[in-house]
Design an enzyme around this catalytic site. Sequence first.
Site, PDB file in Angstrom:
ATOM      1  N   ARG A 267     -11.098   5.675   5.617  1.00 39.40           N
ATOM      2  CA  ARG A 267     -12.447   6.187   5.931  1.00 39.40           C
ATOM      3  C   ARG A 267     -12.719   7.512   5.244  1.00 39.40           C
ATOM      4  O   ARG A 267     -11.829   8.309   5.039  1.00 39.40           O
ATOM      5  CB  ARG A 267     -12.571   6.417   7.439  1.00 39.40           C
TER       6      ARG A 267
ATOM      7  N   VAL B 141      -0.687   6.367   4.216  1.00 38.13           N
ATOM      8  CA  VAL B 141      -0.031   5.769   5.383  1.00 38.13           C
ATOM      9  C   VAL B 141       1.243   5.035   4.961  1.00 38.13           C
ATOM     10  O   VAL B 141       2.312   5.208   5.564  1.00 38.13           O
ATOM     11  CB  VAL B 141      -0.978   4.790   6.122  1.00 38.13           C
TER      12      VAL B 141
ATOM     13  N   ARG C 104     -14.859   2.716  11.048  1.00 37.75           N
ATOM     14  CA  ARG C 104     -13.841   1.798  10.538  1.00 37.75           C
ATOM     15  C   ARG C 104     -14.484   0.483  10.099  1.00 37.75           C
ATOM     16  O   ARG C 104     -14.016  -0.171   9.173  1.00 37.75           O
ATOM     17  CB  ARG C 104     -12.761   1.557  11.603  1.00 37.75           C
TER      18      ARG C 104
ATOM     19  N   GLY D 268       0.869  -1.183   0.000  1.00 39.55           N
ATOM     20  CA  GLY D 268       0.000   0.000   0.000  1.00 39.55           C
ATOM     21  C   GLY D 268       0.901   1.226   0.000  1.00 39.55           C
ATOM     22  O   GLY D 268       1.508   1.556   1.021  1.00 39.55           O
ATOM     23  N   ALA D 269       1.004   1.860  -1.168  1.00 42.17           N
ATOM     24  CA  ALA D 269       1.872   3.043  -1.289  1.00 42.17           C
ATOM     25  C   ALA D 269       1.036   4.318  -1.239  1.00 42.17           C
ATOM     26  O   ALA D 269       1.336   5.300  -1.910  1.00 42.17           O
ATOM     27  CB  ALA D 269       2.675   2.962  -2.583  1.00 42.17           C
ATOM     28  N   GLY D 270      -0.029   4.275  -0.446  1.00 39.41           N
ATOM     29  CA  GLY D 270      -0.895   5.448  -0.284  1.00 39.41           C
ATOM     30  C   GLY D 270      -0.368   6.346   0.817  1.00 39.41           C
ATOM     31  O   GLY D 270       0.840   6.408   1.077  1.00 39.41           O
TER      32      GLY D 270
ATOM     33  N   ARG E 148      -2.429   9.543  20.619  1.00 34.37           N
ATOM     34  CA  ARG E 148      -3.473  10.585  20.620  1.00 34.37           C
ATOM     35  C   ARG E 148      -3.866  10.939  22.053  1.00 34.37           C
ATOM     36  O   ARG E 148      -4.049  12.112  22.396  1.00 34.37           O
ATOM     37  CB  ARG E 148      -4.687  10.105  19.821  1.00 34.37           C
TER      38      ARG E 148
ATOM     39  N   HIS F 187      -9.450  -0.977  18.135  1.00 32.68           N
ATOM     40  CA  HIS F 187      -9.060   0.279  17.486  1.00 32.68           C
ATOM     41  C   HIS F 187     -10.304   0.843  16.812  1.00 32.68           C
ATOM     42  O   HIS F 187     -10.532   0.659  15.620  1.00 32.68           O
ATOM     43  CB  HIS F 187      -7.953   0.006  16.468  1.00 32.68           C
TER      44      HIS F 187
ATOM     45  N   ASP G  31       2.184  -1.801  -4.475  1.00 34.13           N
ATOM     46  CA  ASP G  31       0.803  -1.318  -4.629  1.00 34.13           C
ATOM     47  C   ASP G  31       0.216  -1.944  -5.892  1.00 34.13           C
ATOM     48  O   ASP G  31       0.962  -2.352  -6.787  1.00 34.13           O
ATOM     49  CB  ASP G  31       0.784   0.217  -4.747  1.00 34.13           C
TER      50      ASP G  31
ATOM     51  N   VAL H 164      -2.003  -2.638   9.335  1.00 31.49           N
ATOM     52  CA  VAL H 164      -2.442  -1.273   9.650  1.00 31.49           C
ATOM     53  C   VAL H 164      -3.846  -1.025   9.082  1.00 31.49           C
ATOM     54  O   VAL H 164      -4.582  -0.169   9.548  1.00 31.49           O
ATOM     55  CB  VAL H 164      -1.446  -0.232   9.070  1.00 31.49           C
TER      56      VAL H 164
ATOM     57  N   ASP I 173      -3.565   5.074  19.203  1.00 32.37           N
ATOM     58  CA  ASP I 173      -4.582   5.580  20.140  1.00 32.37           C
ATOM     59  C   ASP I 173      -3.917   6.155  21.393  1.00 32.37           C
ATOM     60  O   ASP I 173      -4.350   7.181  21.923  1.00 32.37           O
ATOM     61  CB  ASP I 173      -5.565   4.461  20.510  1.00 32.37           C
TER      62      ASP I 173
HETATM   63  N1  APR Z   1      -2.717  -4.497  -3.028  1.00 31.84           N
HETATM   64  C1  APR Z   1      -1.844  -3.477  -2.836  1.00 31.84           C
HETATM   65  N2  APR Z   1      -2.235  -2.209  -2.653  1.00 31.84           N
HETATM   66  C2  APR Z   1      -3.550  -1.961  -2.693  1.00 31.84           C
HETATM   67  C3  APR Z   1      -4.519  -2.982  -2.899  1.00 31.84           C
HETATM   68  C4  APR Z   1      -4.051  -4.297  -3.072  1.00 31.84           C
HETATM   69  N3  APR Z   1      -4.874  -5.333  -3.263  1.00 31.84           N
HETATM   70  N4  APR Z   1      -5.740  -2.404  -2.885  1.00 31.84           N
HETATM   71  C5  APR Z   1      -5.566  -1.095  -2.668  1.00 31.84           C
HETATM   72  N5  APR Z   1      -4.245  -0.821  -2.568  1.00 31.84           N
HETATM   73  C6  APR Z   1      -3.587   0.465  -2.352  1.00 31.84           C
HETATM   74  C7  APR Z   1      -4.233   1.612  -3.094  1.00 31.84           C
HETATM   75  O1  APR Z   1      -3.883   1.599  -4.475  1.00 31.84           O
HETATM   76  C8  APR Z   1      -3.663   2.813  -2.337  1.00 31.84           C
HETATM   77  O2  APR Z   1      -2.468   3.289  -2.917  1.00 31.84           O
HETATM   78  O3  APR Z   1      -3.638   0.842  -0.984  1.00 31.84           O
HETATM   79  C9  APR Z   1      -3.349   2.234  -0.942  1.00 31.84           C
HETATM   80  C10 APR Z   1      -4.164   2.861   0.166  1.00 31.84           C
HETATM   81  O4  APR Z   1      -3.775   4.190   0.270  1.00 31.84           O
HETATM   82  P1  APR Z   1      -4.792   5.363   0.662  1.00 31.84           P
HETATM   83  O5  APR Z   1      -6.009   5.253  -0.159  1.00 31.84           O
HETATM   84  O6  APR Z   1      -3.999   6.624   0.654  1.00 31.84           O
HETATM   85  O7  APR Z   1      -5.220   4.981   2.161  1.00 31.84           O
HETATM   86  P2  APR Z   1      -4.402   5.277   3.510  1.00 31.84           P
HETATM   87  O8  APR Z   1      -4.825   6.575   4.068  1.00 31.84           O
HETATM   88  O9  APR Z   1      -2.970   5.013   3.294  1.00 31.84           O
HETATM   89  O10 APR Z   1      -5.017   4.155   4.465  1.00 31.84           O
HETATM   90  C11 APR Z   1      -4.757   2.782   4.212  1.00 31.84           C
HETATM   91  O11 APR Z   1      -4.676   2.220   6.538  1.00 31.84           O
HETATM   92  O12 APR Z   1      -5.108   3.493   8.415  1.00 31.84           O
HETATM   93  C12 APR Z   1      -5.624   2.563   7.518  1.00 31.84           C
HETATM   94  O13 APR Z   1      -8.004   3.057   7.499  1.00 31.84           O
HETATM   95  C13 APR Z   1      -6.820   3.114   6.755  1.00 31.84           C
HETATM   96  O14 APR Z   1      -7.509   0.994   5.874  1.00 31.84           O
HETATM   97  C14 APR Z   1      -6.844   2.204   5.558  1.00 31.84           C
HETATM   98  C15 APR Z   1      -5.358   1.934   5.316  1.00 31.84           C
END
Ligand code: APR
Length: 311
Positions: A83, A14, A89, A10-12, A152, A176, A34, A119, A149
């Site tokens: 979210r 977080v 959640r 997940g390169a979003g 915070r 959580h 990702d 996470v 938590d």
């Molecule tokens: N495999 C790999 N990456 C994936 C997949 C998958 N099957 N499905 C989605 N993703 C990637 C998305 O492409 C996106 O880049 O996960 C990333 C999520 O990033 P954001 O949308 O920015 O979400 P973020 O704020 O990072 O939160 C991610 O962490 O804290 C928790 O509640 C939050 O469940 C959420 C997670």
Amino acid sequence: MALPKVTVVGAGQVGATAAFLMAIKGLADIVLIDVADGIPQGKALDMMHSRSVEKFASTVTGSNDYAATAGSDVVVVTAGLPRKPGMTRDDLLAANGTIVRSVISQAAEASPDAVFVCVTNPLDVMTYLAWKVSGLPSDRVLGMGGVLDSARFAYFIAQATGAPISQIDALVMGAHGDAMVPVPRLSTVDGKPLTDILPADEVAEVVRRTVFGGAEVVSFLKTGSAFYAPAASVTSMVSAILNDTGAVMPSCVLLDGQYGISDVYLSVPAALGRQGVVSIPEAPLDAAELETLRESAAGVSDAVAAIGIEG
Ligand code: APR
């Protein structure tokens, strides 16, 4: 000396923030994964461009292929939907369940000896799912909830008391989510219990702000959820694991009779080290706190039952 290897799935918001923090701290060589083509590659390259400025030893690589993650020491799972305002959640349950199943099965195959830190929300259910899908011993599968938590809670205690953050030791246990269990009696300011420092109504307000701390961030951002504090929290857990410190942190771990709770992943203080969860020393909860923790656990059990998790 070769650095350990950490995969962040997940390169979003977080995942990328955590990868950057780990790189700046020189904790490990990092692989960002990702499903989105180009996102992990671009963010990894951007981080590498900062290397001569920040002077870190870590490398960061981006990929869409789990082959790049092979032999990781730690795998952090942040893949999934965050979210939006008005969502709990738990609203993320089905969508993120599908994602976590797919991520864990591929990541565990590539790195069968890794410690997995989940996470993705809803955290306690996703960590339980990750454990079941991975087939790994429970000490190698844990989740990041309690550290965040508690961070915070510490922030709001600092705000209410005026004490420096460094003097505050705050403890939040349990799910959580809205059913988290802040423990003011075991949270201290300069070693003194919070309940001896603030009147009951102020303690209650600090607790309330803590429980809704994540939702407050979501309500400002509108398009996503918190990521700086979550990323910092998971980075501190990965640091304790890689450096085998044995630090006790509120971590989402499988309970097996502790606090009279079994077969539930829930945040409780746990010592973290190279093999993951080293031990789960029980916090001295009183009867009322214990009851609240058990209620919190029951809510997680119900959510796990609802999603119908099998191995
Ligand atoms: N495999 C790999 N990456 C994936 C997949 C998958 N099957 N499905 C989605 N993703 C990637 C998305 O492409 C996106 O880049 O996960 C990333 C999520 O990033 P954001 O949308 O920015 O979400 P973020 O704020 O990072 O939160 C991610 O962490 O804290 C928790 O509640 C939050 O469940 C959420 C997670």
